[in-house]
Design a protein around this motif. Structure first.
Motif, PDB file in Angstrom:
ATOM      1  N   PRO A 143      -7.043   4.105   1.772  1.00 35.67           N
ATOM      2  CA  PRO A 143      -7.645   2.784   1.889  1.00 35.67           C
ATOM      3  C   PRO A 143      -7.064   1.889   0.793  1.00 35.67           C
ATOM      4  O   PRO A 143      -7.035   2.284  -0.373  1.00 35.67           O
ATOM      5  N   PHE A 145      -8.069  -0.702  -0.759  1.00 32.67           N
ATOM      6  CA  PHE A 145      -8.901  -1.082  -1.903  1.00 32.67           C
ATOM      7  C   PHE A 145      -9.061   0.067  -2.881  1.00 32.67           C
ATOM      8  O   PHE A 145      -9.144  -0.139  -4.089  1.00 32.67           O
ATOM      9  N   TRP A 146      -9.030   1.302  -2.364  1.00 36.84           N
ATOM     10  CA  TRP A 146      -9.167   2.449  -3.269  1.00 36.84           C
ATOM     11  C   TRP A 146      -7.911   2.600  -4.115  1.00 36.84           C
ATOM     12  O   TRP A 146      -7.974   2.834  -5.322  1.00 36.84           O
ATOM     13  N   ILE A 149      -8.070   0.210  -6.894  1.00 33.77           N
ATOM     14  CA  ILE A 149      -8.966   0.633  -7.971  1.00 33.77           C
ATOM     15  C   ILE A 149      -8.317   1.732  -8.809  1.00 33.77           C
ATOM     16  O   ILE A 149      -8.364   1.713 -10.045  1.00 33.77           O
TER      17      ILE A 149
END
Lengths: 312, 273
Positions: A143, A145-146, A149
């Motif tokens: 993903p 967004f992961w 991060i």
């Protein structure tokens, strides 16, 4: 070619019109309107004030009448104001668009370059195919967004090399690059998958063709065989991928900009929808859709240029 | 074959974890929904195998409960999108003419759009008017499934149409018609089984796409609303804490990665068979 161009431009116009109407409807269904927000911000406003404000801004009209009024104004070139930022929408849209295009441009360059390189390598080197497959699977399953991060944790928190988000204040190239590095890496890696997969399978197919054997038999160096003979033919399906992927690239930009707090189109769309800023949200959405469809069109034109069979 | 087995193994493990959530909860004896502010960001211990989150809730249990949400959204969207997409694709291929043209222009138009900004708009719509209350796990799941279905059918429909067009031009279809089979029987008993292969692959990929999309929307705060856990909304909490508790961000993301990789591997395996 002119026929294709005209047909596609008409199609883009139709899609944008339908999209704007449907989005207008969807936004009418969102909770609250700007006057509700003003009410909650200022306790001195009375119910009469609210009714007067609604009438002043035409919010008491039916949804479709407001849409027609808005569409007419946009066609006349009056884009209106952003309620959230209290400036004309164009003043927020252009810087955001520029920032997003920079992010998209570098990411596209990096993901296409690495993906194609990986795919070609996987097709010509025995063993590298597994690597290309593995990277493609990882890129497809991560993903976005992961990954963002994780990159922040590694490079901003643990190592402290790069900023965790935001935009460069000055115009310095090196400073700008420091802020761009993580967002570009995030967006590019997720998009490597399609390029790697398709260039891998296309190159494998081409390398098994008789004309490759002929080229080798003539004594051409392997580099010439791969890049001069096989690659131009394998590039055609890869450009198709670029066309199909424009939408997911723009979608990825929304997530990436949100994570890294970059003021671009994605973050603008998100913030304006959350802040009930209809006008800005709608125009930003239409602009993002327009950019996507123009990118697809550009890829289709490139495809016709490199594949003469399609141009006829 | 290895791919299919590996993919099914990954999905099976996550599925078992999701099913086993109540038993694990009973065994550990902690409540993943009850905040315990004295135990925020607790370390790994016997009672909390993966530690605790920002409200002192057990991370492992929240992951398992999140698996229930994420996997059921993925499966529901895949089933719905496959059914809808296959029906639309079959209709377009069988009817042809303007029906085909309209359906495929709509599909082209939707494919050309950036999906996520539109999903954000749709997810912000006030569904309370239609009786779907926000913040209740069941209605949140239904809302996300419906939103993802709006875009989900397109890929399957195009695939089903292309496959069905090929099949409809083959002799066995003509033979079935000549022997008096009704059009419905031709489509459902003759064409459909022969296009099931590519549709199955598309369905497996649809599960992967739906899990990713749900987690992205939940991460942005528009999907499953806390306190119900989903892998996506666990990550949105964790992002704010990257400086103090970086491990919070690792586990939910790893689950999404494994689930999506499992579906992709299974789809790949199916395709190569």
């Amino acid at each position: 070619m002119p026929g294709l161009l005209a047909g596609r431009l008409v199609q883009i116009g139709v899609v944008l019109t339908l999209l704007s109407a449907l989005t207008w409807l969807a936004m009418g269904l969102m909770p609250g309107d700007p006057v509700d927000l003003a009410l909650s911000a200022d306790p001195r406003l009375t119910a009469e004030d609210a009714a007067r404000l609604r009438a002043l801004h035409g919010l008491d009209q039916p949804l479709w009448q407001r849409y027609l009024a808005w569409a007419g104004a946009v066609l006349r070139g009056e884009f209106g104001f952003s309620r959230l930022y209290a400036v004309p929408v164009t003043e927020v849209l252009w810087p955001a668009l520029r920032s997003t295009l920079v992010l998209l441009g570098w990411s596209l360059l990096l993901s296409a370059g690495l993906g194609i390189g990986l795919g070609v390598l996987g097709a010509v080197r025995r063993g590298a195919g597994v690597l290309a497959d593995g990277v493609a699977l990882l890129a497809q399953s991560l993903p976005g967004f992961w990954l963002g991060i994780l990159l922040i944790i590694l490079f901003a928190v643990e190592l402290g090399w790069l900023p965790a988000g935001g935009m460069a204040e000055g115009w310095g190239l090196a400073e700008g690059a420091r802020f761009l590095a993580l967002p570009v890496a995030t967006l590019a890696f997720v998009n490597i998958a399609a390029y790697a997969r398709h260039s891998l399978s296309a190159m494998r197919e081409e390398m098994a063709q008789p004309y490759i054997r002929t080229a080798r038999m003539k004594g051409l160096p392997e580099r010439q065989v791969i890049w001069g003979h096989a690659f131009p033919n394998a590039a055609i399906p890869v450009v198709t991928v670029a066309a199909l992927d424009a939408g997911s690239l723009v979608s990825g930009a929304l997530v990436t900009e949100t994570i890294f707090a970059r003021p671009g189109m994605g973050k603008l769309i998100y913030d304006s929808i959350m802040g009930n800023d209809y006008n800005l949200a709608l125009l930003a959405l239409l602009l993002a859709a327009l950019v996507t469809m123009l990118a697809t069109l550009a890829a289709d034109i490139v495809q016709r240029i490199i594949d003469p069979r399609l141009a006829a | 074959m290895i791919r299919l087995a590996l993919g099914l193994l990954l999905l099976g493990m996550l599925g078992l974890g999701a099913l086993a959530a109540p038993w694990v909860q009973a065994w550990l004896g902690t409540d993943p929904f009850a905040p315990d502010l004295m135990a925020r960001y607790g370390p790994v211990s016997a009672a909390h195998p993966l530690g605790t989150d920002e409200l002192g809730r057990d991370l492992l249990l929240r992951l398992l409960h999140g698996a229930r949400v994420s996997l059921s959204v993925g499966l529901a969207v895949a089933v719905g999108a496959t059914g809808l997409g296959t029906a639309i694709g079959l209709l377009a291929a069988w009817r042809g003419g303007w029906v085909d043209a309209v359906l495929m222009r709509v599909a082209d138009g939707m494919l050309a759009l950036p999906a996520l900004p539109l999903l954000v708009v749709l997810a912000a719509v006030d569904t309370g008017r239609f009786g779907l209350l926000r913040g209740e796990a069941a209605s949140d799941i239904l809302r996300i499934v419906l939103i993802l279905l709006i875009f989900g059918w397109v890929g399957t429909a195009r695939l089903a149409r292309a496959a069905a067009l090929t099949q409809l031009s083959l002799d066995y279809v003509a033979a079935a018609r000549v022997s008096g089979a009704s059009e419905g029987r031709v489509l459902l008993r003759h064409v459909l089984p022969n296009i099931a292969g590519p549709i199955g692959v598309a369905a497996a990929l649809a599960v992967a796409g739906a899990i990713l999309a749900e987690s992205t929307l939940s991460f942005l705060g528009l999907g499953i609303q806390p306190p119900a856990p989903s892998w996506g909304n666990m990550l949105s909490n964790a992002q704010e804490m990257v400086f103090s508790a970086p491990m919070q961000a690792v586990w939910p993301g790893l689950c999404i990665l494994l689930a999506v990789a499992g579906c992709t591997l299974a789809a790949d395996g199916l395709r190569r068979r």
